[in-house]
Design a protein around this motif. Structure first.
Motif, PDB file in Angstrom:
ATOM      1  N   ALA A 190     -76.245  21.743 -43.023  1.00 25.93           N
ATOM      2  CA  ALA A 190     -75.168  22.248 -42.177  1.00 25.93           C
ATOM      3  C   ALA A 190     -74.930  21.339 -40.981  1.00 25.93           C
ATOM      4  N   GLN A 191     -76.010  20.803 -40.391  1.00 26.96           N
ATOM      5  CA  GLN A 191     -75.853  19.903 -39.257  1.00 26.96           C
ATOM      6  C   GLN A 191     -75.189  18.599 -39.659  1.00 26.96           C
ATOM      7  N   SER A 192     -75.548  18.091 -40.846  1.00 28.66           N
ATOM      8  CA  SER A 192     -74.930  16.848 -41.296  1.00 28.66           C
ATOM      9  C   SER A 192     -73.484  17.047 -41.701  1.00 28.66           C
ATOM     10  N   ALA A 193     -73.126  18.271 -42.131  1.00 22.19           N
ATOM     11  CA  ALA A 193     -71.751  18.542 -42.523  1.00 22.19           C
ATOM     12  C   ALA A 193     -70.850  18.820 -41.334  1.00 22.19           C
TER      13      ALA A 193
ATOM     14  N   SER B  15     -84.739  26.987 -46.068  1.00 23.00           N
ATOM     15  CA  SER B  15     -83.968  27.264 -44.849  1.00 23.00           C
ATOM     16  C   SER B  15     -83.808  26.005 -44.007  1.00 23.00           C
ATOM     17  N   ARG B  16     -84.873  25.224 -43.894  1.00 18.04           N
ATOM     18  CA  ARG B  16     -84.770  23.978 -43.126  1.00 18.04           C
ATOM     19  C   ARG B  16     -83.811  22.990 -43.799  1.00 18.04           C
ATOM     20  N   MET B  17     -83.878  22.899 -45.133  1.00 20.08           N
ATOM     21  CA  MET B  17     -82.969  21.986 -45.824  1.00 20.08           C
ATOM     22  C   MET B  17     -81.519  22.414 -45.651  1.00 20.08           C
ATOM     23  N   ARG B  18     -81.263  23.715 -45.716  1.00 23.04           N
ATOM     24  CA  ARG B  18     -79.893  24.184 -45.508  1.00 23.04           C
ATOM     25  C   ARG B  18     -79.433  23.937 -44.075  1.00 23.04           C
ATOM     26  N   ALA B  19     -80.329  24.111 -43.125  1.00 24.94           N
ATOM     27  CA  ALA B  19     -79.959  23.857 -41.732  1.00 24.94           C
ATOM     28  C   ALA B  19     -79.621  22.379 -41.519  1.00 24.94           C
TER      29      ALA B  19
ATOM     30  N   ALA C  34     -66.864  17.598 -40.804  1.00 25.33           N
ATOM     31  CA  ALA C  34     -65.796  18.588 -40.707  1.00 25.33           C
ATOM     32  C   ALA C  34     -64.999  18.421 -39.439  1.00 25.33           C
ATOM     33  N   SER C  35     -65.632  17.949 -38.363  1.00 26.53           N
ATOM     34  CA  SER C  35     -64.921  17.780 -37.094  1.00 26.53           C
ATOM     35  C   SER C  35     -63.926  16.646 -37.134  1.00 26.53           C
ATOM     36  N   THR C  36     -64.080  15.683 -38.062  1.00 27.22           N
ATOM     37  CA  THR C  36     -63.147  14.556 -38.144  1.00 27.22           C
ATOM     38  C   THR C  36     -61.843  14.935 -38.818  1.00 27.22           C
ATOM     39  N   THR C  37     -61.805  16.069 -39.526  1.00 26.30           N
ATOM     40  CA  THR C  37     -60.582  16.531 -40.185  1.00 26.30           C
ATOM     41  C   THR C  37     -59.715  17.288 -39.185  1.00 26.30           C
ATOM     42  N   GLN C  38     -58.437  16.953 -39.156  1.00 23.57           N
ATOM     43  CA  GLN C  38     -57.554  17.612 -38.200  1.00 23.57           C
ATOM     44  C   GLN C  38     -57.331  19.059 -38.582  1.00 23.57           C
TER      45      GLN C  38
END
Length: 560
Positions: free
Chosen positions: A421-424, A414-418, A428-432
């Motif tokens: 997700a934070q690193s992704a 769960s920690r690795m997935r979290a 994702a925010s840089t894509t218009q």
């Protein structure tokens, strides 16, 4: 080694044993207002501990041993009063506990004091060096304690020896001179005679309070306290960790029962399906009926149709059969409910289903398989569907007991997935908004028929399977079901498996029955998958750990 810490002197009264008709072994301690009491708290030096047992403090009536040489007697008069308490001033023939007091002024006279003390029931001896003031006596190694006998006096005595300051010794000698006569002659005699019989003895009594090894008890007490604190800390920590681990196990079990966590899909624990659960899964007869309207709306890959006018040979009986035509279709609603993902082929053995003949087992995810293929897979390998990795186990079931290792694995995943997700999120925010990923923006036809089939299968959630292409030519009297030139996509669990060993080419003129192709394909798929038995518990997975780690893990469940 028992060293003296303090010496207490009291005044006692006891009856004359010859004036009473009973055996008396008790005495009365007089009040401090009408008697002598003295407590020596310092300036005590232990010279010998011979005969001083641990836990047994020396005690007895104070007296001065008798000398037998005239020279020592004449020299003694300078330090000992003439009327000091002697053995003659005590009841004769009675083994009262005694403590001797003697001045250390001459080696020869001191040896006579020791000799006289050994002849009486002496529990200890108090010595002092006259003319030394109130200073603490020197240690045993000092030359002033040398009796010129090589230290044999220590081994010869059966009682301990304690040295006092000169002033303390003088006080004791003066009091021994006062408490050596009759009851009426001692201090406060008239008042005492009103309470006690005139034939009673009033003498001085001493009790020596000792400890073991000087400063050693204090060190041991400190070590015991530290050890007790450590034991309490370790116990509290262990109990707290057990309580925390128990709460985490209960929480994980609750989430498993509620369907929030799939242990095997998450990678926490490999599970399998019991025979009772497997028997509840439905079995239908495959039917190549018309596809429902909902399926028609979904894009589908073209179904290969193979027709060969030549006759074929039955793989089991060797009899000639009519040309066989196979097409991909979903089971009809008459034989089985329409599946979401239409499957003309078993994803495990890669053999096509026969219309109206093949028995298929449907999983809760609506995927269908040969019962022989999927039953072996679920019983021995995994509880997940080989196609979509959805659990076959019914909801609200926890098939294995939750262990601490499962809790740690689930928390770690769960920690690795979290973190992932934070690193992704920044990427994702840089894509218009509305932009298409370059990986998904390929032009139509860029991948040919494979690209169209992949996109169709992705959009409709369908996968097309067919038998693997043979590397050798098929005998002319046996018909192939497909002539596709590309390798099909392998099902989950065998996609990364190595290519099978080519089957040896048979003689075209040999018409003997060959091995059933479906059984061969099923056995081949199971060999590629491998039989991985599910461990009974996490204990079997931890047997290779060192013993000390197993012991520590019993005390501290969170220890890794």
């Amino acid at each position: 080694m028992s060293c003296a810490r303090r010496i207490a002197l009291f005044t006692i009264d006891f009856p004359d044993p010859y004036a009473i008709n009973y055996n008396n072994n008790k005495f009365v301690t007089l009040n401090s207002s009408s008697s002598f009491q003295y407590h020596i708290e310092s300036n005590i030096q232990t010279l010998s501990t011979k005969g001083a047992d641990a836990g047994n403090d020396p005690y007895g009536i104070l007296y001065v041993p008798d000398l037998h040489s005239e020279g020592c007697k004449s020299e003694e008069q300078q330090y000992v009063p003439s009327n000091a308490t002697r053995l003659a001033n005590l009841p004769a023939g009675k083994n009262y506990a005694l403590i001797a007091v003697a001045p250390w002024y001459s080696p020869q006279c001191m040896i006579e004091y020791f000799t006289a003390a050994r002849a009486a029931p002496t529990k200890a001896i108090l010595v002092f060096q006259p003319g030394q003031g109130n200073a603490k006596p020197s240690v045993l190694n000092d030359a002033s304690w040398n009796l010129q006998d090589g230290g044999s006096w220590q081994s010869a005595n059966s009682f301990p020896t304690y040295a006092l300051s000169s002033n303390t010794g003088d006080v004791i000698m003066d009091q021994l001179a006062l408490y050596s006569g009759n009851l009426t002659d001692v201090p406060y005699g008239p008042q005492l005679s009103d309470v006690f019989d005139r034939s009673d003895y009033v003498r001085l009594w001493a009790t020596v309070d000792t400890d073991s090894g000087g400063q050693l008890p204090s060190l041991w007490v400190f070590l015991v306290i530290v050890l007790a604190i450590l034991i309490v800390a370790v116990s509290c920590t262990s109990v707290a960790m057990h309580v925390i681990q128990r709460r985490r196990r209960n929480d994980l079990r609750r989430r498993v029962l509620e369907g929030q966590v799939d242990l095997e899909a998450l990678g926490v624990k490999r599970l399998n399906v019991s025979q009772q659960t497997l028997d509840k899964l439905p079995i239908y007869t495959y039917s190549a009926g018309p596809i429902s309207d909902s399926e028609k709306a979904l894009p589908q890959a073209p179904a290969p149709v193979v027709g060969d006018p030549s006759s074929s040979v039955d793989a089991e009986t060797g009899a000639k059969m009519a040309p066989m035509v196979r097409r991909a279709s979903a089971p009809s609603s008459a034989s089985a409910p329409p599946t979401i993902l239409s499957q003309p082929t078993c994803p495990i053995c890669l053999d096509d289903f026969e219309d109206g003949e093949t028995q298929v087992r449907e999983l809760p995810c609506r995927h269908i398989f040969h019962p022989d293929c999927i039953d072996t897979f679920l019983l021995r390998n995994s509880s997940l569907c080989p196609m979509c990795k959805q659990s076959v186990l019914p909801a609200g079931v926890c098939p294995v007991p939750i262990t601490n290792m499962m809790v740690r694995r689930e928390r770690h995943i769960s920690r690795m997935r979290a973190r992932g997700a934070q690193s992704a999120t920044p990427a994702a925010s840089t894509t218009q908004p509305g932009a298409v990923s370059p990986a998904l923006s390929s032009a139509p036809g860029a991948f040919g028929s494979l690209g169209r089939g992949w996109r169709a299968g992705t959009s409709a959630g369908r996968r097309i399977f067919s038998a693997p292409e043979r590397t050798h030519n098929r005998p002319p009297d046996i018909e192939m079901a497909s002539n596709s030139s590309t390798n099909p996509t392998a099902p989950a669990g065998i996609a990364d498996a190595p290519a099978p060993t080519p089957v040896a080419q048979t003689n075209p003129q040999d018409c003997t029955p060959s091995q059933n192709r479906r059984e061969w394909a099923r056995q081949r798929a199971l060999q590629l998958l491998g039989i991985r038995h599910v461990p009974a518990s996490d204990v079997e997975e931890l047997d290779d750990r060192p013993r000390w780690r197993k012991a520590v893990n019993k005390v501290f469940p969170g220890f890794r």
